[in-house]
Write a protein that holds these residues in place. Structure first.
Motif, mmCIF file in Angstrom:
data_model
loop_
_atom_site.group_PDB
_atom_site.id
_atom_site.type_symbol
_atom_site.label_atom_id
_atom_site.label_comp_id
_atom_site.label_asym_id
_atom_site.label_seq_id
_atom_site.Cartn_x
_atom_site.Cartn_y
_atom_site.Cartn_z
ATOM 1 N N ALA A 16 0.820 -1.214 0.000
ATOM 2 C CA ALA A 16 0.000 0.000 0.000
ATOM 3 C C ALA A 16 0.850 1.259 0.000
ATOM 4 O O ALA A 16 0.573 2.211 -0.743
ATOM 5 C CB ALA A 16 -0.929 -0.003 1.210
ATOM 6 N N GLY A 17 1.872 1.300 0.850
ATOM 7 C CA GLY A 17 2.702 2.497 0.923
ATOM 8 C C GLY A 17 3.451 2.762 -0.364
ATOM 9 O O GLY A 17 3.519 3.909 -0.843
ATOM 10 N N GLN A 18 4.022 1.708 -0.946
ATOM 11 C CA GLN A 18 4.743 1.872 -2.209
ATOM 12 C C GLN A 18 3.793 2.333 -3.319
ATOM 13 O O GLN A 18 4.136 3.190 -4.136
ATOM 14 C CB GLN A 18 5.388 0.555 -2.615
ATOM 15 C CG GLN A 18 6.438 0.027 -1.653
ATOM 16 C CD GLN A 18 7.034 -1.265 -2.169
ATOM 17 O OE1 GLN A 18 7.986 -1.273 -2.941
ATOM 18 N NE2 GLN A 18 6.458 -2.382 -1.739
ATOM 19 N N THR A 19 2.600 1.739 -3.339
ATOM 20 C CA THR A 19 1.626 2.102 -4.367
ATOM 21 C C THR A 19 1.182 3.555 -4.219
ATOM 22 O O THR A 19 1.063 4.290 -5.206
ATOM 23 C CB THR A 19 0.413 1.167 -4.297
ATOM 24 O OG1 THR A 19 0.846 -0.189 -4.473
ATOM 25 C CG2 THR A 19 -0.611 1.509 -5.355
ATOM 26 N N ARG A 78 3.738 12.353 0.994
ATOM 27 C CA ARG A 78 4.292 11.847 2.248
ATOM 28 C C ARG A 78 3.519 10.589 2.626
ATOM 29 O O ARG A 78 2.288 10.551 2.562
ATOM 30 C CB ARG A 78 4.173 12.891 3.354
ATOM 31 C CG ARG A 78 4.793 12.493 4.694
ATOM 32 C CD ARG A 78 4.891 13.703 5.621
ATOM 33 N NE ARG A 78 5.386 13.340 6.948
ATOM 34 C CZ ARG A 78 6.660 13.108 7.256
ATOM 35 N NH1 ARG A 78 7.570 13.191 6.295
ATOM 36 N NH2 ARG A 78 7.040 12.790 8.487
ATOM 37 N N VAL A 79 4.261 9.535 2.993
ATOM 38 C CA VAL A 79 3.649 8.258 3.345
ATOM 39 C C VAL A 79 4.097 7.866 4.746
ATOM 40 O O VAL A 79 5.298 7.768 5.023
ATOM 41 C CB VAL A 79 4.023 7.155 2.335
ATOM 42 C CG1 VAL A 79 3.331 5.836 2.716
ATOM 43 C CG2 VAL A 79 3.624 7.554 0.915
ATOM 44 N N ARG A 98 12.878 -1.295 8.232
ATOM 45 C CA ARG A 98 12.798 -1.846 6.888
ATOM 46 C C ARG A 98 11.792 -1.067 6.029
ATOM 47 O O ARG A 98 12.014 -0.853 4.833
ATOM 48 C CB ARG A 98 12.406 -3.322 6.941
ATOM 49 C CG ARG A 98 13.471 -4.234 7.530
ATOM 50 C CD ARG A 98 13.122 -5.698 7.345
ATOM 51 N NE ARG A 98 13.068 -6.046 5.930
ATOM 52 C CZ ARG A 98 12.823 -7.284 5.488
ATOM 53 N NH1 ARG A 98 12.585 -8.256 6.351
ATOM 54 N NH2 ARG A 98 12.798 -7.538 4.197
ATOM 55 N N LEU A 99 10.692 -0.673 6.639
ATOM 56 C CA LEU A 99 9.686 0.083 5.887
ATOM 57 C C LEU A 99 10.253 1.388 5.351
ATOM 58 O O LEU A 99 9.953 1.792 4.224
ATOM 59 C CB LEU A 99 8.468 0.353 6.775
ATOM 60 C CG LEU A 99 7.583 -0.863 7.077
ATOM 61 C CD1 LEU A 99 6.635 -0.565 8.228
ATOM 62 C CD2 LEU A 99 6.789 -1.273 5.838
ATOM 63 N N VAL A 100 11.081 2.030 6.145
ATOM 64 C CA VAL A 100 11.695 3.286 5.706
ATOM 65 C C VAL A 100 12.836 3.016 4.729
ATOM 66 O O VAL A 100 12.909 3.631 3.652
ATOM 67 C CB VAL A 100 12.192 4.089 6.925
ATOM 68 C CG1 VAL A 100 12.983 5.312 6.479
ATOM 69 C CG2 VAL A 100 11.015 4.514 7.802
ATOM 70 N N ALA A 101 13.736 2.089 5.075
ATOM 71 C CA ALA A 101 14.941 1.872 4.280
ATOM 72 C C ALA A 101 14.662 1.183 2.951
ATOM 73 O O ALA A 101 15.307 1.480 1.940
ATOM 74 C CB ALA A 101 15.943 1.047 5.090
ATOM 75 N N GLY A 132 10.350 -0.227 -9.726
ATOM 76 C CA GLY A 132 9.605 0.780 -8.982
ATOM 77 C C GLY A 132 8.930 0.272 -7.729
ATOM 78 O O GLY A 132 8.530 1.072 -6.875
ATOM 79 N N ILE A 133 8.778 -1.047 -7.615
ATOM 80 C CA ILE A 133 8.087 -1.612 -6.463
ATOM 81 C C ILE A 133 8.750 -2.928 -6.082
ATOM 82 O O ILE A 133 9.399 -3.571 -6.915
ATOM 83 C CB ILE A 133 6.588 -1.842 -6.796
ATOM 84 C CG1 ILE A 133 5.737 -1.931 -5.517
ATOM 85 C CG2 ILE A 133 6.395 -3.076 -7.662
ATOM 86 C CD1 ILE A 133 4.238 -1.879 -5.785
ATOM 87 N N ARG A 134 8.615 -3.306 -4.821
ATOM 88 C CA ARG A 134 9.097 -4.585 -4.319
ATOM 89 C C ARG A 134 7.932 -5.381 -3.763
ATOM 90 O O ARG A 134 6.945 -4.803 -3.314
ATOM 91 C CB ARG A 134 10.151 -4.372 -3.224
ATOM 92 C CG ARG A 134 11.424 -3.722 -3.735
ATOM 93 C CD ARG A 134 12.357 -3.389 -2.592
ATOM 94 N NE ARG A 134 13.635 -2.886 -3.080
ATOM 95 C CZ ARG A 134 14.615 -2.449 -2.294
ATOM 96 N NH1 ARG A 134 14.465 -2.457 -0.979
ATOM 97 N NH2 ARG A 134 15.744 -2.024 -2.816
#
Length: 381
Positions: A167-170, A178-179, A191-194, A312-314
């Motif tokens: 969701a955050g990446q999308t 800002r997410v 991990r979410l930030v890095a 662009g996404i993981r």
């Protein structure tokens, strides 16, 4: 109909007894069942991977009525999203032995599926396992309910789960400025930030209320909420909502993952929602149901595939080898011990899309880091 000799029996996971709270290993049985012979309009699929998802806890608990899926009773075989290989199909079927398909009869090594309930898979996604990603719900919530706009401040609750990690990446890819996420683990927050581009992550269970943390992280307020948790975190988001904020609800983990509960019902602690604030701020609150947006799945898959290939996404997920470990994987999911999606792997050989071969032991593909195989210590909701 069949391409090779099949075993006489295969294993499946059944609910042995309905638990009072969160299920333990003893509530499940690994059973041997005859491998079925397909009848007219049916396909026999050898499952390669299936998803472990928190909604099973609600179905096992049986505490909520009106769900789109049937509750599970003692003796029932569990089910859920799966990817597998067709091994037998009826004459005249467009499905052929060797074709890869997705369906909803996971938790068993061989599945007898109505042909109409199988979705053929192509190489839109670079790895078959990515078809188990739980990204269509947050994508639909952001595009159909929240109407995300460039520069929006977005809050994602339960950010380290299967839905939240996507969701955050999308949201960022769709233009969020800002997410912000929430989790219960400092390691997951890092991990979410890095790795996934969250700007900041709020920590549950620190003694500092989520509402206070959110006020510091978003002093001007939030525009969009993608909520997978409910409870205190939903109330905190309401307090931080800007004029015209759009809330999209896609889960209720505060109830599903609460010890001593049957996987459903209202949040663990009653949360007051101030209707006056909803009115004067012009806040919209809507629940996302995929069946009401049938066009989203195909749209999401196309964009997800392009984003994966471009880097662009993981797709963070952990692969649990062997059907015998599936019940424990469900318990670990409830305890928040993994980052991203939890997938049980049954394949004993590589599964491929043409030249894009994916070995079960090799879990990286272009644009994403190797899959998480570690176990975190704290809950992610």
């Amino acid at each position: 109909m069949a391409t090779a000799a099949l075993p006489r029996t295969a294993r499946e996971i059944r609910l042995a007894a309905r638990p009072e709270g969160l299920p333990e290993r003893a509530h499940f049985a690994v059973a041997e069942a005859p491998v079925p012979e397909p009848g007219p309009g049916q396909v026999l699929v050898r499952n390669r991977h299936f998803l472990v998802f928190p909604g099973l806890l609600t179905l096992i608990g049986g505490a909520v009525e009106g769900l789109p899926l049937p509750p599970l009773h003692a003796g029932d075989t569990l089910f859920g999203p799966a990817v597998g290989e067709v091994v037998a199909a009826p004459a005249g079927s467009p499905l052929r032995p060797g074709a890869l398909v997705s369906h909803l009869l996971g938790w068993r090594e061989y599945a007898l599926v109505d042909a109409a309930a199988c979705t053929p898979l192509d190489d839109t996604l670079p790895d078959p396992v990515a078809y188990l990603a739980q990204g269509s719900a947050p994508y639909g919530a952001l595009t159909r309910l929240a109407g995300i706009r460039p520069g929006d401040t977005v809050l994602v609750t339960g950010a380290a789960g299967a839905v939240g990690t996507l969701a955050g990446q999308t949201a960022r890819l769709l233009g969020a400025g800002r997410v912000i996420g929430t989790t219960g683990s400092p390691e997951k927050a890092e991990r979410l930030v890095a790795e996934l581009g969250y700007d900041t992550v709020l920590l549950r269970g620190t003694g500092r209320p989520i509402a206070e943390q959110l006020a510091g992280a978003a002093p001007a307020g939030i525009d969009v909420l993608v909520d997978t948790v409910g409870g205190e975190q939903l109330a905190a988001a309401l307090g931080a909502a800007r004029q015209g904020a759009r809330f999209a609800l896609v889960g209720a983990l505060s109830a599903q993952l609460a010890p001593g509960r049957a996987g459903g019902g209202p949040p663990v602690e009653p949360v007051g929602i101030d209707p006056f604030r909803l009115v004067v701020r012009g806040i919209s609150v809507r629940g996302y149901l995929g069946s009401e947006h049938p066009d989203v799945e195909e749209e999401w898959t196309g964009r997800f595939g392009a984003w994966l290939r471009s880097g662009g996404i993981r797709f963070p997920h952990v692969r649990i080898p062997g059907i015998d470990r599936a019940p424990q994987a469900l318990r670990e999911l409830a305890e928040g011990r993994h980052f991203g999606a939890v997938v049980v792997e049954l394949a004993d050989q590589a599964v491929s899309f043409g030249s894009c071969r994916q070995d079960p032991k090799e879990t990286a593909w272009p644009g994403r880091r190797a899959v998480d195989t570690g176990v975190a210590r704290d809950a992610d909701r």
